[in-house]
Design a protein around this motif. Structure first.
Motif, PDB file in Angstrom:
ATOM      1  N   ASP A   1       0.809  -1.219   0.000  1.00 15.32           N
ATOM      2  CA  ASP A   1       0.000   0.000   0.000  1.00 15.32           C
ATOM      3  C   ASP A   1       0.843   1.270   0.000  1.00 15.32           C
ATOM      4  O   ASP A   1       0.313   2.362  -0.130  1.00 15.32           O
ATOM      5  CB  ASP A   1      -0.895   0.040   1.252  1.00 15.32           C
ATOM      6  N   SER A   2       2.149   1.123   0.181  1.00 18.69           N
ATOM      7  CA  SER A   2       2.967   2.330   0.287  1.00 18.69           C
ATOM      8  C   SER A   2       3.355   2.834  -1.097  1.00 18.69           C
ATOM      9  O   SER A   2       3.202   2.139  -2.097  1.00 18.69           O
ATOM     10  CB  SER A   2       4.224   2.026   1.098  1.00 18.69           C
ATOM     11  N   ALA A   3       3.878   4.064  -1.103  1.00 17.40           N
ATOM     12  CA  ALA A   3       4.238   4.677  -2.382  1.00 17.40           C
ATOM     13  C   ALA A   3       5.306   3.852  -3.093  1.00 17.40           C
ATOM     14  O   ALA A   3       5.248   3.647  -4.292  1.00 17.40           O
ATOM     15  CB  ALA A   3       4.735   6.092  -2.141  1.00 17.40           C
TER      16      ALA A   3
ATOM     17  N   THR B   1      11.392  -0.049  -0.967  1.00 19.25           N
ATOM     18  CA  THR B   1      12.382   0.761  -0.239  1.00 19.25           C
ATOM     19  C   THR B   1      12.156   0.563   1.257  1.00 19.25           C
ATOM     20  O   THR B   1      11.096   0.069   1.669  1.00 19.25           O
ATOM     21  CB  THR B   1      12.197   2.267  -0.545  1.00 19.25           C
ATOM     22  N   VAL B   2      13.135   0.956   2.031  1.00 19.25           N
ATOM     23  CA  VAL B   2      13.008   0.811   3.491  1.00 19.25           C
ATOM     24  C   VAL B   2      11.794   1.586   3.992  1.00 19.25           C
ATOM     25  O   VAL B   2      11.021   1.120   4.827  1.00 19.25           O
ATOM     26  CB  VAL B   2      14.296   1.319   4.187  1.00 19.25           C
ATOM     27  N   GLU B   3      11.588   2.786   3.415  1.00 20.11           N
ATOM     28  CA  GLU B   3      10.461   3.633   3.850  1.00 20.11           C
ATOM     29  C   GLU B   3       9.126   2.980   3.482  1.00 20.11           C
ATOM     30  O   GLU B   3       8.126   3.221   4.139  1.00 20.11           O
ATOM     31  CB  GLU B   3      10.538   5.014   3.194  1.00 20.11           C
ATOM     32  N   GLY B   4       9.124   2.174   2.436  1.00 20.15           N
ATOM     33  CA  GLY B   4       7.879   1.539   1.987  1.00 20.15           C
ATOM     34  C   GLY B   4       7.613   0.219   2.691  1.00 20.15           C
ATOM     35  O   GLY B   4       6.758  -0.550   2.264  1.00 20.15           O
ATOM     36  N   CYS B   5       8.376  -0.077   3.725  1.00 25.05           N
ATOM     37  CA  CYS B   5       8.205  -1.357   4.427  1.00 25.05           C
ATOM     38  C   CYS B   5       7.685  -1.122   5.843  1.00 25.05           C
ATOM     39  O   CYS B   5       7.899  -0.059   6.433  1.00 25.05           O
ATOM     40  CB  CYS B   5       9.540  -2.081   4.525  1.00 25.05           C
TER      41      CYS B   5
ATOM     42  N   GLN C   1      -3.604  10.475  -4.097  1.00 25.26           N
ATOM     43  CA  GLN C   1      -4.357  10.587  -2.838  1.00 25.26           C
ATOM     44  C   GLN C   1      -4.048   9.432  -1.885  1.00 25.26           C
ATOM     45  O   GLN C   1      -4.070   9.602  -0.672  1.00 25.26           O
ATOM     46  CB  GLN C   1      -5.859  10.609  -3.121  1.00 25.26           C
ATOM     47  N   LEU C   2      -3.742   8.259  -2.463  1.00 26.89           N
ATOM     48  CA  LEU C   2      -3.479   7.095  -1.604  1.00 26.89           C
ATOM     49  C   LEU C   2      -2.075   7.115  -1.023  1.00 26.89           C
ATOM     50  O   LEU C   2      -1.863   6.735   0.125  1.00 26.89           O
ATOM     51  CB  LEU C   2      -3.689   5.798  -2.385  1.00 26.89           C
ATOM     52  N   THR C   3      -1.114   7.527  -1.846  1.00 26.77           N
ATOM     53  CA  THR C   3       0.283   7.406  -1.400  1.00 26.77           C
ATOM     54  C   THR C   3       1.038   8.720  -1.380  1.00 26.77           C
ATOM     55  O   THR C   3       2.163   8.768  -0.888  1.00 26.77           O
ATOM     56  CB  THR C   3       1.060   6.428  -2.317  1.00 26.77           C
ATOM     57  N   GLY C   4       0.463   9.764  -1.982  1.00 24.71           N
ATOM     58  CA  GLY C   4       1.159  11.040  -2.056  1.00 24.71           C
ATOM     59  C   GLY C   4       2.178  11.082  -3.176  1.00 24.71           C
ATOM     60  O   GLY C   4       2.951  12.023  -3.290  1.00 24.71           O
ATOM     61  N   ARG C   5       2.179  10.052  -4.025  1.00 28.90           N
ATOM     62  CA  ARG C   5       3.189   9.981  -5.083  1.00 28.90           C
ATOM     63  C   ARG C   5       2.560  10.357  -6.419  1.00 28.90           C
ATOM     64  O   ARG C   5       1.457   9.901  -6.732  1.00 28.90           O
ATOM     65  CB  ARG C   5       3.688   8.538  -5.129  1.00 28.90           C
ATOM     66  N   THR C   6       3.254  11.170  -7.217  1.00 33.06           N
ATOM     67  CA  THR C   6       2.733  11.546  -8.533  1.00 33.06           C
ATOM     68  C   THR C   6       3.593  10.906  -9.612  1.00 33.06           C
ATOM     69  O   THR C   6       4.805  11.136  -9.662  1.00 33.06           O
ATOM     70  CB  THR C   6       2.747  13.084  -8.703  1.00 33.06           C
ATOM     71  N   VAL C   7       2.962  10.099 -10.437  1.00 34.99           N
ATOM     72  CA  VAL C   7       3.676   9.453 -11.552  1.00 34.99           C
ATOM     73  C   VAL C   7       2.778   9.549 -12.783  1.00 34.99           C
ATOM     74  O   VAL C   7       1.631   9.979 -12.692  1.00 34.99           O
ATOM     75  CB  VAL C   7       3.988   7.968 -11.245  1.00 34.99           C
ATOM     76  N   VAL C   8       3.302   9.133 -13.944  1.00 36.40           N
ATOM     77  CA  VAL C   8       2.487   9.188 -15.164  1.00 36.40           C
ATOM     78  C   VAL C   8       1.397   8.112 -15.097  1.00 36.40           C
ATOM     79  O   VAL C   8       1.485   7.156 -14.319  1.00 36.40           O
ATOM     80  CB  VAL C   8       3.349   8.988 -16.432  1.00 36.40           C
TER      81      VAL C   8
ATOM     82  N   GLN D   1      -1.217   3.284 -13.012  1.00 36.37           N
ATOM     83  CA  GLN D   1      -2.113   2.130 -13.174  1.00 36.37           C
ATOM     84  C   GLN D   1      -1.443   0.847 -12.684  1.00 36.37           C
ATOM     85  O   GLN D   1      -2.041   0.034 -11.984  1.00 36.37           O
ATOM     86  CB  GLN D   1      -2.512   1.985 -14.645  1.00 36.37           C
ATOM     87  N   GLN D   2      -0.151   0.700 -13.048  1.00 31.82           N
ATOM     88  CA  GLN D   2       0.571  -0.511 -12.618  1.00 31.82           C
ATOM     89  C   GLN D   2       0.668  -0.582 -11.094  1.00 31.82           C
ATOM     90  O   GLN D   2       0.456  -1.637 -10.489  1.00 31.82           O
ATOM     91  CB  GLN D   2       1.975  -0.522 -13.213  1.00 31.82           C
ATOM     92  N   LEU D   3       0.985   0.559 -10.498  1.00 31.12           N
ATOM     93  CA  LEU D   3       1.127   0.570  -9.030  1.00 31.12           C
ATOM     94  C   LEU D   3      -0.206   0.280  -8.345  1.00 31.12           C
ATOM     95  O   LEU D   3      -0.250  -0.448  -7.353  1.00 31.12           O
ATOM     96  CB  LEU D   3       1.679   1.917  -8.563  1.00 31.12           C
ATOM     97  N   LEU D   4      -1.276   0.837  -8.904  1.00 29.60           N
ATOM     98  CA  LEU D   4      -2.598   0.583  -8.307  1.00 29.60           C
ATOM     99  C   LEU D   4      -2.989  -0.877  -8.488  1.00 29.60           C
ATOM    100  O   LEU D   4      -3.541  -1.507  -7.593  1.00 29.60           O
ATOM    101  CB  LEU D   4      -3.646   1.494  -8.947  1.00 29.60           C
ATOM    102  N   GLU D   5      -2.662  -1.416  -9.663  1.00 26.90           N
ATOM    103  CA  GLU D   5      -2.957  -2.826  -9.946  1.00 26.90           C
ATOM    104  C   GLU D   5      -2.238  -3.701  -8.919  1.00 26.90           C
ATOM    105  O   GLU D   5      -2.813  -4.619  -8.347  1.00 26.90           O
ATOM    106  CB  GLU D   5      -2.469  -3.142 -11.374  1.00 26.90           C
ATOM    107  N   ARG D   6      -0.986  -3.369  -8.685  1.00 27.13           N
ATOM    108  CA  ARG D   6      -0.190  -4.141  -7.722  1.00 27.13           C
ATOM    109  C   ARG D   6      -0.780  -4.030  -6.324  1.00 27.13           C
ATOM    110  O   ARG D   6      -0.881  -5.011  -5.602  1.00 27.13           O
ATOM    111  CB  ARG D   6       1.244  -3.612  -7.751  1.00 27.13           C
TER     112      ARG D   6
END
Ligand SMILES: Nc1ncnc2c1ncn2[C@@H]1O[C@H](COP(=O)(O)OP(=O)(O)OP(=O)(O)O)[C@@H](O)[C@H]1O
Length: 787
Positions: free
Chosen positions: A52-54, A58-62, A543-550, A555-560
C-alpha cells in the motif's frame, strides 16, 4: 533441507519443531529460514514490503515486524511467518500520528491493533533492529550514542499502542517500569558470512558511554545465559526466576539445546495459545479461565505457553533483550522428572483450552471479534426522543425533528446481517458546521440569502433519509466485513447525490474517530476535474500514497496494490463522481475501477455517481456492468413538497418569506426539473429583489414572480430566443442526444438523426446535411451574426 515446492527461494534451516500443540495445528514449524540473502529466525526483526505504500521496495515503503513463528502452510504461498507489528509514527491512528513527540524516521511503536499477523516470508525485504528504550529518553540522542551499523535499519521503540477500550487506543511505555533502569534492548542478527546482513557491534569494541557500558554488561550476561543453556544444570544460579522457569525440552528437540524465551509481550504472546491462531478475544477468556481453574498458572506453564523457541548454538552471538531477566528462562535438557511434569501440564492445559474452544459456538466467537455484545454502549444508540430535537446522533445540533428511518433494502444481504447490530441508530442526515464562518449578515434578508446559497452547508439534508440509510448501511457493512464492493448512484442534477454521500462519509468518519467502527480511508475522484479519463489513476495514486507518476505507472502501481494482500490494509472508500466522464472507447478506466473491488485482497469500496439511471446498461460493456453489481440507489427529482421542505429547512427560525411565495417556487421548479439547486437560486434572487424593493424585509409573491421571469429571461434564454428556427431545432437535437446518452460529447451524425426525428414530429422540412453542418460551423455563426 530445501523446499522445492513452488518457490525454491525460501529455505528452512534446521529441523522442524515438534510439540503436541504444533502437531495439533497440523503445521510444520521451524526456527530459521533463508530467503535469498535474508537469513532470519524467530525473534529477529524484519522489514516487510507494504504493497500500500508509495514505494514498497524501499526501506520507507516497508513495515517493521518481529518474527514470532515460522511455519509451512498449504497453498501456493506456503512459507509463512507469524509476526508482531511495529508501526512508524505516521502509521498510527490519526490522533497519535501527528504527535510532534514522535520521531518519524527513528522510532517505531509496537502496534497491538488487530492486523493480520500471518505474512508471507516472500514479502520480507530485509532484516532490521529495534532497540527498546525508556519513554523519557530522546531517540535521537540514543541513536547517536549507540553507534549502530549505518547500513542496517535500526529503530528505537519507546511506546506500544494498546487498546484502551474497544477500538480506542492509547500509548503505553514499551519497557515496563522495572525495565527502565536497564540498558536498551537490542536483538542482533546472527552474523552469517554468506549473507550481507549487518553485523552488530556486539563483537566489536563498545564505546564507554554509560548506556553502552550497560549494554556490554547485558551482552556478557546474555552470553553467560547461553553458555548456561549449553551446560545443563551448570548455570551460575544467580537468577532465581530463571532457575524456576527452567524446563526440559528433550522430547521436542533431541539434537538441539533449546532455549525458551518468554516474550516481552506476554499478553500478545498468550494469543498463540489459540490452537487455530485466531479469535484472540475468545482465547484470552480461555486463558484466564484456565489460569483460574488451576489456581494461577505456575510461571513455567506461562513460559511454556507464551514461549518462542529458537536454537542456541554455541557461537551464536545473540544479544538477548535487556531487562528481561524476570520474564525469561532457559530450558535445560536431561531432567526426566521435569520433562514429565512439563508434558503433563502442557497436555492438560491444551486439552482444557481445546475443549473450551470447541464448545464455544463459532457464531459467538466471531461476534465477539466484531461487536462485543456486552459493550452495547459502544454501539450507535438511538437518541433519546426528548433530546433528539436538539442534538443529532453525533452531537450536531439539528433543528429538525428526526423522522423514523425506513428499513434498509439494499441487495447486500450480508451487510444487512452485520449492520443489524448497529442498526439501533436513528440516522438523520446532517452536515457539520462550516469551519470558517460567513461574513456576518446585517439584515434578516441578508442572512436568508446566505443560508439559501448552494455553497452554504445546511444543517440537515431533508427528504434524503432513505437514500442516506441505504448508502450508510452498505458502506458500514463493507467496513465491518473488511470486504470490497461497488454501488451505483444515479439521479438528475441537483437531487443531492453528492451532498448525501459526503454526509454519509462524514458520519462514518465521526463513528471511526469515536472508536465505533474500524478505520477507513476516503478518496475522491471527479470526472469533471480530470483532463482525461486516465488521469483518474494518477489522482487516485496521489491521494493514496502522495506519489505523482504518469498514468501508465500509476495504473501498474494501483494494480499491484489492489491485487496483492496487505496484512495491515484498511478499507479504502473511493467516490467516483461524474462516472460517465471517465468513459473511453476501451472502457478500461471504468473497468479497472470496478474490477479492483472484486479482488479479495483489495478492501476497496467504490461509490459511483452519474446522472443517468441506465448508464451502465446503455454505455458500458457487459463485463463492466457485471462488475458494477446490482447495488444501486436512485435519487428521484424532488417533488414540490420536498422542495418546499428543503427551502423552509434552510430558513428555519426566520420569517422573511411569504409561505405562498416558497410554494410557488417549489411548484415551478418541480414541474421542470426537481432540482434543489435551481429552487434555492430562485429564492435567493427573490431576497435580493425584496431588499431593493421597499417591502419591509418580506419576500412576497411579486418578488418570486420577477425572479422566475428573470430566470426565463437570462442571457442564454434570450440568445436562444433570437436564433433562427433551424438553429433552435439543431440545439434541441443536441440537447436530446446529450440527454439520451448522458455524455456531454456527441457526433454530428447522431445529432442529425435526432434532428430528423424532431423535424418529422414538428412537421418541418428536414434540412440537408450541408445546411445542418452549416449551423454548427464557425462560418455560419459569422454569417448569421452579420446578417
Ligand atoms: N435534501 C437537501 N437538503 C438541503 N439541500 C439540498 C438537498 N439536496 C440538494 N441540496 C442542495 O443542492 C446542492 C446540490 O446538491 P448535490 O451537489 O448533492 O447534487 P447532485 O445530485 O450531486 O448534482 P450533480 O449531479 O449536478 O452533481 C447541494 O449543495 C445542496 O446545497
Amino acid at each position: 533441507m530445501r523446499n522445492t515446492r513452488n518457490n525454491p527461494l525460501v529455505e528452512w534451516k534446521g529441523s522442524a519443531i515438534s510439540t503436541n500443540y504444533y502437531d495439533y495445528c497440523k503445521r510444520t514449524y521451524y526456527r530459521e529460514f533463508a530467503f535469498g540473502r535474508i537469513h532470519g529466525k524467530i525473534g529477529d526483526f524484519v522489514l516487510i514490503s507494504n504493497a500500500d505504500s508509495a514505494d514498497p521496495d524501499t526501506v520507507e515503503g516497508c513495515d517493521v515486524a518481529e518474527i514470532l513463528k515460522l511455519f509451512e502452510a498449504k497453498g501456493d504461498d506456503p512459507y509463512k511467518a507469524k509476526v508482531k507489528w511495529y508501526s512508524r509514527p505516521n502509521g498510527l491512528p490519526k490522533k497519535f500520528a501527528s504527535s510532534k513527540e514522535l520521531y518519524q524516521n527513528l522510532e517505531v511503536i509496537q502496534d497491538n491493533r488487530s492486523f493480520d499477523d500471518i505474512v508471507s516470508i516472500e514479502t520480507f525485504f530485509s532484516l532490521c533492529q529495534v532497540v527498546g528504550i525508556d519513554m523519557n529518553e530522546d531517540p535521537a540522542e540514543v541513536m547517536k550514542s549507540l553507534e549502530l551499523p549505518t547500513n542496517f535499519p535500526v529503530y528505537v521503540c519507546r511506546y506500544k499502542l494498546v487498546y484502551a477500550a474497544k477500538r480506542v487506543f492509547k500509548l503505553e511505555p514499551y519497557l515496563k517500569m522495572n525495565d527502565t533502569s536497564s540498558s536498551p534492548r537490542i536483538k542482533t542478527v546472527k552474523d552469517t558470512s554468506s549473507s550481507p546482513r549487518i553485523k552488530t557491534k556486539a563483537s566489536q569494541e563498545i564505546p564507554s558511554s554509560p548506556r553502552l557500558k550497560a549494554l556490554k554488561e547485558k551482552v556478557l550476561r546474555n552470553k553467560k545465559l547461553e553458555q548456561g543453556v549449553k551446560n545443563l544444570g551448570n548455570d551460575d544460579g544467580n537468577d532465581v526466576d530463571e532457575k524456576e522457569e527452567r524446563l526440559n525440552n528433550k522430547k521436542n528437540s533431541p539434537s538441539f539445546d533449546i532455549q525458551i524465551t518468554t516474550s516481552l509481550y506476554e499478553p500478545q504472546q498468550s494469543l498463540t495459545l489459540d490452537p487455530r491462531e485466531r479469535n484472540p478475544v475468545v482465547l484470552n477468556r480461555e486463558i484466564s479461565g484456565a489460569t483460574r481453574l488451576w489456581g494461577g498458572a505456575p510461571s513455567c506453564w506461562k513460559t511454556m505457553l507464551g514461549c518462542s523457541f529458537f536454537s542456541a548454538k554455541k557461537n551464536d552471538p545473540h544479544i538477548m533483550p535487556s531487562g528481561s531477566a524476570p520474564r525469561r528462562s532457559s530450558i535445560l535438557e536431561h531432567h526426566g522428572f521435569e520433562t514429565w511434569i512439563r508434558n503433563l501440564a502442557y497436555e492438560v492445559v491444551c486439552h482444557f483450552i481445546f475443549n473450551i474452544y470447541e464448545k464455544t459456538p463459532s457464531s459467538k466467537r466471531n461476534k465477539s471479534e466484531i461487536i462485543s455484545p456486552t459493550k452495547s454502549s459502544q454501539r450507535l444508540r438511538r437518541p433519546n426522543k426528548k433530546s433528539s430535537s436538539k442534538k443529532d446522533l453525533y452531537g450536531n445540533t439539528s433543528p429538525r425533528t428526526p423522522k423514523s428511518v425506513s428499513k434498509l433494502k439494499t441487495s447486500e444481504t450480508s451487510s444487512k446481517k452485520k449492520s443489524s447490530s448497529v442498526r439501533l441508530a436513528h440516522l438523520t442526515p446532517s452536515v457539520p458546521e462550516r469551519s470558517t464562518s460567513l461574513s456576518t449578515p446585517n439584515s434578516a434578508l441578508q442572512e436568508a440569502r446566505a443560508r439559501l446559497h448552494v455553497s452554504a452547508v445546511p444543517k440537515s439534508l431533508p427528504c434524503r433519509e432513505k437514500e442516506f440509510d441505504n448508502i450508510y448501511y452498505f458502506l458500514l457493512g463493507k467496513i465491518l466485513d473488511g470486504t470490497g464492493g461497488c454501488m451505483y448512484i444515479s439521479g438528475v442534477p441537483g437531487t443531492g447525490k453528492t451532498a448525501t454521500v459526503q454526509e454519509v462519509v462524514r458520519t462514518l468518519q465521526n463513528a471511526t474517530s469515536q472508536g465505533e467502527i474500524p478505520e477507513f480511508q476516503f478518496v475522491e475522484l471527479n470526472g469533471m476535474r480530470l483532463t482525461e479519463p486516465r488521469q483518474a489513476y494518477v489522482q487516485l495514486l496521489k491521494q493514496l500514497t502522495g506519489r505523482t507518476v504518469v498514468a501508465e505507472q500509476a495504473q501498474q502501481l494501483l494494480e499491484r496494490r489492489f491485487t496483492h494482500t496487505g496484512p495491515r490494509r484498511i478499507t479504502t472508500l473511493l467516490l467516483v463522481d461524474e462516472l460517465d466522464l471517465l468513459w473511453t472507447r476501451r472502457q478500461d478506466v471504468v473497468y479497472n475501477l470496478l474490477d479492483w473491488p472484486t479482488k479479495s485482497s483489495s478492501r476497496l469500496v467504490v461509490l459511483t455517481i452519474a446522472n443517468t439511471m441506465n448508464l451502465p446498461e446503455r454505455l458500458l460493456m457487459g463485463r463492466v456492468t457485471s462488475r458494477l453489481g446490482l447495488t444501486r440507489v436512485t435519487f428521484h427529482p424532488y417533488t414540490h413538497k420536498q422542495l418546499e421542505e428543503i427551502v423552509l429547512a434552510r430558513l428555519e427560525g426566520m420569517k422573511v418569506f411569504d409561505p405562498d411565495a416558497v410554494q410557488l417556487v417549489a411548484r415551478k421548479v418541480a414541474a421542470v426539473s426537481g432540482d434543489a439547486r435551481r429552487a434555492l437560486d430562485i429564492c435567493r434572487r427573490a431576497t435580493e429583489l425584496a431588499e431593493n424593493d421597499d417591502s419591509e424585509g418580506m419576500v412576497e409573491m411579486k418578488h418570486v414572480d420577477q425572479a422566475l421571469l428573470e430566470m426565463v429571461a437570462s442571457t442564454k434564454v434570450q440568445a436562444i430566443r433570437y436564433c433562427s428556427k433551424i438553429e433552435q431545432l439543431f440545439l434541441s437535437a443536441v440537447a436530446a442526444e446529450v440527454q439520451r446518452t448522458g455524455v456531454e460529447e456527441t457526433s454530428f451524425h447522431k445529432v442529425y438523426m435526432q434532428l430528423r426525428s424532431l423535424c418529422t414530429f414538428d412537421g418541418y422540412a428536414l434540412p440537408s446535411i450541408t445546411e445542418a453542418l452549416g449551423v454548427c460551423s464557425p462560418s455560419w455563426q459569422l454569417s448569421s451574426t452579420f446578417n
